[in-house]
Design a protein around this motif. Sequence first.
Motif, mmCIF file in Angstrom:
data_model
loop_
_atom_site.group_PDB
_atom_site.id
_atom_site.type_symbol
_atom_site.label_atom_id
_atom_site.label_comp_id
_atom_site.label_asym_id
_atom_site.label_seq_id
_atom_site.Cartn_x
_atom_site.Cartn_y
_atom_site.Cartn_z
ATOM 1 N N GLN A 1 0.836 -1.200 0.000
ATOM 2 C CA GLN A 1 0.000 0.000 0.000
ATOM 3 C C GLN A 1 0.871 1.250 0.000
ATOM 4 N N HIS B 1 -5.160 3.469 -9.335
ATOM 5 C CA HIS B 1 -6.197 2.827 -8.518
ATOM 6 C C HIS B 1 -6.432 1.386 -8.978
ATOM 7 N N ARG C 1 -5.962 -1.857 -6.700
ATOM 8 C CA ARG C 1 -7.087 -2.776 -6.498
ATOM 9 C C ARG C 1 -6.662 -4.202 -6.842
ATOM 10 N N ASP D 1 -4.947 -5.808 -4.167
ATOM 11 C CA ASP D 1 -5.782 -5.801 -2.965
ATOM 12 C C ASP D 1 -5.346 -4.703 -1.989
ATOM 13 N N GLN D 2 -4.951 -3.564 -2.541
ATOM 14 C CA GLN D 2 -4.503 -2.438 -1.725
ATOM 15 C C GLN D 2 -5.319 -1.179 -2.044
ATOM 16 N N LEU E 1 -7.673 1.960 -2.119
ATOM 17 C CA LEU E 1 -8.075 2.955 -1.129
ATOM 18 C C LEU E 1 -9.590 3.031 -1.103
ATOM 19 N N PRO E 2 -10.174 3.472 -0.003
ATOM 20 C CA PRO E 2 -11.629 3.658 0.034
ATOM 21 C C PRO E 2 -12.043 4.700 -1.016
ATOM 22 N N ASP E 3 -13.251 4.560 -1.545
ATOM 23 C CA ASP E 3 -13.743 5.458 -2.596
ATOM 24 C C ASP E 3 -13.642 6.923 -2.207
ATOM 25 N N GLU E 4 -13.937 7.247 -0.931
ATOM 26 C CA GLU E 4 -13.852 8.646 -0.499
ATOM 27 C C GLU E 4 -12.429 9.175 -0.616
ATOM 28 N N GLU E 5 -11.464 8.323 -0.274
ATOM 29 C CA GLU E 5 -10.066 8.747 -0.339
ATOM 30 C C GLU E 5 -9.625 8.897 -1.793
ATOM 31 N N GLU F 1 -11.531 9.745 -4.291
ATOM 32 C CA GLU F 1 -12.131 10.990 -4.795
ATOM 33 C C GLU F 1 -11.401 12.209 -4.227
#
Length: 179
Positions: free
Chosen positions: A4, A142, A146, A149-150, A152-156, A158
């Motif tokens: 990550q 991204h 992905r 398997d690393q 980031l959350p969608d909010e991060e 964006e």
Amino acid sequence: MQLQQGCELVLRVVMTGYSLASEGKGMRRDQRKQARQVLDRRLSAIDSNVLAPPSAGWVRAIRDALGLSTRQLGERLGVAAMSVTDLEKSERAGSAQLATLRRAADAMDCDLVYAFVPRSSLEETVHDQALRVARRELARVHTTMRLEDQALPDEEVEARVVQFAESLLDDRALWDDRQ
């Protein structure tokens, strides 16, 4: 954890690469932003629907409203009546030259007004383009994250897109077609 950090490093490198490409252009960047703001203020007062040409074209519409015949306008322009008819046809077709339209306007005691009227503000146009480029460029990173398997959350993601877009706002490369 290490993967990550590696992917986040790649993300930072992509973002830094864009910002480094435009470093040293602070004065020009400020000038471009100021120019956009000045133009936005000036152009916001223009209603492009009001300026849309009549179906017959401006030359014909003004000529008819003034009660001028093609012969009379031709005399004022120093051309034959047929040339006025040709001008009106070329205006409707969108192929009339500005200089010719300016002469016709002057002959009818009018001013020719020529302008580009943005569909949205210039600031919005630049911001939207920056977001498109940022999403496209960061989507690659991204996807890699992905797959490993690393992700980031969608909010991060964006938030990073918005941050990257902000760094691109006055970068001339913003308009290059990068694939």
